[in-house]
Each structure stands twice: as C-alpha cells, then as structure tokens.
Write a protein that holds these residues in place. Structure first.
Motif, PDB file in Angstrom:
ATOM      1  N   HIS A  66     -38.350  -3.861 -46.815  1.00 59.12           N
ATOM      2  CA  HIS A  66     -37.973  -2.450 -47.023  1.00 59.12           C
ATOM      3  C   HIS A  66     -39.127  -1.772 -47.756  1.00 59.12           C
ATOM      4  O   HIS A  66     -39.120  -1.633 -48.978  1.00 59.12           O
ATOM      5  CB  HIS A  66     -36.676  -2.345 -47.826  1.00 59.12           C
ATOM      6  CG  HIS A  66     -36.151  -0.941 -47.962  1.00 59.12           C
ATOM      7  ND1 HIS A  66     -34.870  -0.585 -47.623  1.00 59.12           N
ATOM      8  CD2 HIS A  66     -36.729   0.205 -48.399  1.00 59.12           C
ATOM      9  CE1 HIS A  66     -34.679   0.709 -47.847  1.00 59.12           C
ATOM     10  NE2 HIS A  66     -35.795   1.213 -48.330  1.00 59.12           N
ATOM     11  N   HIS A  68     -42.105   1.284 -48.224  1.00 61.30           N
ATOM     12  CA  HIS A  68     -42.448   2.697 -48.002  1.00 61.30           C
ATOM     13  C   HIS A  68     -43.917   2.893 -48.382  1.00 61.30           C
ATOM     14  O   HIS A  68     -44.231   3.194 -49.527  1.00 61.30           O
ATOM     15  CB  HIS A  68     -41.584   3.604 -48.872  1.00 61.30           C
ATOM     16  CG  HIS A  68     -40.126   3.597 -48.535  1.00 61.30           C
ATOM     17  ND1 HIS A  68     -39.630   4.103 -47.353  1.00 61.30           N
ATOM     18  CD2 HIS A  68     -39.045   3.149 -49.224  1.00 61.30           C
ATOM     19  CE1 HIS A  68     -38.306   3.966 -47.337  1.00 61.30           C
ATOM     20  NE2 HIS A  68     -37.922   3.385 -48.448  1.00 61.30           N
ATOM     21  N   ALA A 110     -39.659   1.313 -43.943  1.00 60.71           N
ATOM     22  CA  ALA A 110     -38.263   1.759 -44.074  1.00 60.71           C
ATOM     23  C   ALA A 110     -38.213   3.269 -44.280  1.00 60.71           C
ATOM     24  O   ALA A 110     -37.491   3.759 -45.121  1.00 60.71           O
ATOM     25  CB  ALA A 110     -37.582   1.044 -45.232  1.00 60.71           C
ATOM     26  N   LYS A 187     -35.228   5.083 -38.345  1.00 59.43           N
ATOM     27  CA  LYS A 187     -34.349   4.926 -39.520  1.00 59.43           C
ATOM     28  C   LYS A 187     -33.297   6.029 -39.535  1.00 59.43           C
ATOM     29  O   LYS A 187     -33.617   7.211 -39.411  1.00 59.43           O
ATOM     30  CB  LYS A 187     -35.189   5.006 -40.805  1.00 59.43           C
ATOM     31  CG  LYS A 187     -34.393   5.100 -42.108  1.00 59.43           C
ATOM     32  CD  LYS A 187     -34.349   3.784 -42.854  1.00 59.43           C
ATOM     33  CE  LYS A 187     -33.626   3.872 -44.188  1.00 59.43           C
ATOM     34  NZ  LYS A 187     -34.469   4.234 -45.315  1.00 59.43           N
ATOM     35  N   ASP A 324     -37.421  -1.240 -51.949  1.00 60.68           N
ATOM     36  CA  ASP A 324     -37.559   0.211 -52.066  1.00 60.68           C
ATOM     37  C   ASP A 324     -38.641   0.574 -53.089  1.00 60.68           C
ATOM     38  O   ASP A 324     -38.501   1.545 -53.836  1.00 60.68           O
ATOM     39  CB  ASP A 324     -36.224   0.844 -52.484  1.00 60.68           C
ATOM     40  CG  ASP A 324     -35.792   1.950 -51.532  1.00 60.68           C
ATOM     41  OD1 ASP A 324     -36.668   2.597 -50.940  1.00 60.68           O
ATOM     42  OD2 ASP A 324     -34.576   2.163 -51.385  1.00 60.68           O
TER      43      ASP A 324
END
Ligand SMILES: [Zn+2]
Length: 426
Positions: A66, A68, A110, A187, A324
């Motif tokens: 996950h 970014h 993600a 997503k 995250d």
C-alpha cells in the motif's frame, strides 16, 4: 572491465527464503536473475564479480503493498493536492529512491495524487532514469461526491487528488480515463475515513452498480481494482464484485471473514495500520492531532482491525504489510515499521512477516515466479543485511543495517568493503 559480462557471486551469505533461515550458501547471479543457490559456487571465472558476504544475511527485497509514491509527508490531503505538478514529480522521484534505499524492491501503488504521477514514475523507473522499486502504477482514487477525497468547498474543487464519480456511467468514464494513461491498477474509495469527520470509516459510500462497472471496465484491459474499504459494507462490495486487493478491512464482519477464509486464494488484505496506529500512539501531536482526539477517532478501528487481522491470519488469508506511508506521522522511509506491527500486533512470527513482505509481495505484484524469493530463476532483487532480521525484525528499520540493495542483478547500494573481481592470469 569484467563484471558486466560475468556473473556476480555472493559468497558465504546466510540466506532467508520464504521467511525461513536456509543456512549459508553462495548465490550466482547472471544478468538480472538468480542462476543458482548452492553450498559452494567455487572461485568463479575470469570476469566474475565475487563478493564475500560472510556475516551478512541475504533475502528478497521487500514489498510495500500500500504505497503512495506521490504522498509528501504532509498532515492533510490538501497539501498533497495543491502542490504544483512540477515539484510533485520531483518529490515522487525522491520517494521512489527512498523506497529502494530502504530495501523495498516492490511497491503496489495505492493511489496517486495527480493523474500521471504514478504512471510517469513507473515508466521512468522501468527505463532506468530514476532509481526506485518495481512499481504498479495507480491513478487518483475514484470515489463519490462528498467522499473523503472530496472535502473542499465547491468554490475550490479538488484538483486531481481524487476523481469524483457518481453512478456507473461516471465511474466508467473515470476508469477509461485512467486506462488510457496505462495504469496497472484502479483504486476505488468505497468507505469513509474518520479523519475527515464524514463520511466516517464505518460508512460505505459507493454502490454495487458503481463497483461492478469499475471491475468490468478495468477487467477488459486486464487491470485489477483495489479498494479503500474500512467499513463492513465496503469489504462486502469487494467480495461481491471480486475486487482482489482490499485495503484496511478494519470493520470486516463475521460473514465476510468466513468468505475471505473460503476464498483465500482470490484476495489480498492489506490492513495498512501505520496511518491509524501511529495516530492513536500520539505521533500526530506535533502536527495538530492530539493523542486524545486521535484515540477518539481511531482507537476503536485499531482494535477492530487488529482482532480481525489476527483471525484472518490464523486462517490463512493473505495479509500483507504496507502502511499508507507518506503522511507526517508515518513518513517515507519508515516503511519497515509495518513488519514490527505484524509481529507485535497481529501475531506473526518474524519469519511469517518476512514471508508476507516477500513471497506474498511477488504474488500481489502478479509475478509469483519472478519476485519475492532467493531461488534459481527469480529476479535478483536482493537485500544484504548486517545481521539476522528473524532474530530482530526491527533492524530492517535501520537504513545503515541494510548494507546492500540489488534490483535486477544491479547494485543500487553495494556493500563497501566486500568487492573483488576474479583476475585472469597474465
Ligand atoms: Zn492509502
């Protein structure tokens, strides 16, 4: 001269494969792949590049499921959204390098903060222009009006941080827009997010026909859908419409857990605990989120997620690290904290956590026979560590302990005092 044409031989390393200690062996690397793992590869041939790895542990590079790459360690979504694209691209490249530097050779995007950031960085990495992990590029998250990606006043609409779609036709349009950019994943934002107030984590904000449309459209191009799914209803949508990558799943209900166990080969669950766990631990305090407020928002979710993940793990559901990262309280570079959470919170042994970050990494990347193992035929994506992460999983959080990082048979970081090329006789 030399090492380009020959093999790289990593000698006397302690090898971890599939989360298990395999003892000492030599690894022979030809071009971008592992050619052999054997007790003694001998002295090598002229032009081979021999490294004495005595005392080092070698394992597959890690996967963040996950990730970014375009998040910028800010405390809010608006700062990410308002960064101009030129600066944003550079920050994204910086983060890609940080991932590789931290020993991560695989990342699942993600959601991207602008339409093409993920696609552009993936292409640049693949072309060798920018160092970074193997990357599945996403687009901005698709969700409905008023969702957590759509919190600004009407007078200042969200730029590209999210793509707003209401109803299947609008979903189709946004999915096709992203497919045109050659994303690897789509997503969907199916549930809310407590930090914005409303919709909250437990609230479900997209409908069956919208999810079905996204899965159908993406499926035409062989592209998978992943989902922000904190609520029970959102997990239900993933199961009913075959969304294979489920993010968070914090409030998953009993019925869905039973189904996830039954269909365990079809889904990946990535709880992404770091974002909420660090908030309830008080790490948001310097950024305007007092611990008491954070606990009010997220303690119940942390508790629910931990209980659910423990059970799903026990019953063989594929649960992967990926937390995250890229917010102020869980900044880039701290990715391996997730492995500690898997051990401390979710009842994984260190070896199981490593297997989840490597073998399952190869699976979620869609390349189970290429990525995630130290075995013949696999791509030579390896990390060299100065001690054994099975005895202390936390050492993977210390960058200086990861003395070598290799991707596709090429060192991004080479252990310093251990080089030696086999010389020919004069
Ligand atoms: Zn995320």
């Amino acid at each position: 001269m030399g090492s380009q044409a020959g093999s790289i031989i990593l000698k006397h390393a302690n090898i971890i494969d599939e989360g298990r200690c395999m003892g000492q062996a030599d690894i022979v690397i030809k071009k971008d792949r592992i050619a052999a793992v054997m007790p003694d590869a001998g002295p090598g041939e002229v032009g081979d590049d021999l490294l004495d790895c005595s005392g080092l542990t070698i394992m597959s590079g890690l996967c963040d499921a996950h990730a970014h790459l375009s998040w910028i360690d800010s405390a809010d979504f608006n700062s990410i959204d308002s960064l101009p694209v030129e600066e944003h691209m550079l920050r994204t490249a910086d983060n890609a390098r940080t991932y590789l530097d931290a020993g991560y050779t695989m990342c699942v995007g993600a959601a991207a903060a602008k339409l093409r950031l993920d696609v552009a960085i993936r292409n640049a990495i693949d072309a060798g222009q920018v160092p970074g992990p193997r990357y599945l590029a996403n687009g901005p998250e698709i969700s409905s009006t008023g969702s957590y990606i759509d919190q600004l006043p009407e007078s200042r609409p969200v730029a590209e941080f999210g793509l707003i779609a209401d109803g299947p036709d609008q979903v189709r349009k946004q999915v096709r827009r992203l497919l045109k950019q050659r994303v690897d994943l789509i997503k969907l934002g199916l549930s809310g997010e407590e930090i914005v107030g409303r919709p909250a984590s437990g609230q479900t904000i997209m409908d069956d026909d919208e999810v079905e449309m996204a899965v159908t459209e993406a499926g035409r191009m062989g592209v998978r859908v992943c989902a922000h799914a904190r609520s029970a209803g959102a997990v239900r949508l993933c199961l009913d419409h075959n969304v294979p990558i489920i993010y968070h799943a914090s409030f998953v209900d009993e019925k869905s857990m039973d189904e996830l166990v039954r269909r365990r080969d079809e889904f990946f669950v990535v709880p992404s605990l770091a974002f909420i766990y660090r908030l309830v631990e008080g790490d948001g305090e310097p950024f305007g989120m007092p611990k008491a407020v954070a606990q009010h928002l997220y303690q119940a979710e942390v508790d629910a997620a931990v209980a659910a993940m423990r059970r799903l793990k026990r019953e063989g559901v594929r649960i992967l690290p990926g937390g995250d990262y890229g917010f102020a309280w869980c900044p880039h570079g701290t990715y391996a904290r997730d492995l500690e959470y898997f051990v401390d919170l979710l009842d994984f042994t260190p070896g199981e956590a490593l297997a989840a970050a490597t073998v399952l990494g190869g699976e979620i990347m869609g390349r189970p026979n290429d990525l995630g193992r130290v075995a013949p035929g696999y791509l030579a994506d390896l990390i060299l560590i100065d001690s054994d992460p099975i005895s202390d999983i936390k050492i993977l959080q210390e960058r200086e302990r990861i003395v070598g990082v290799m991707k596709g048979g090429q060192f991004f970081r080479r252990p310093s005092s251990q080089r030696g090329e086999v010389q020919g006789k004069q």
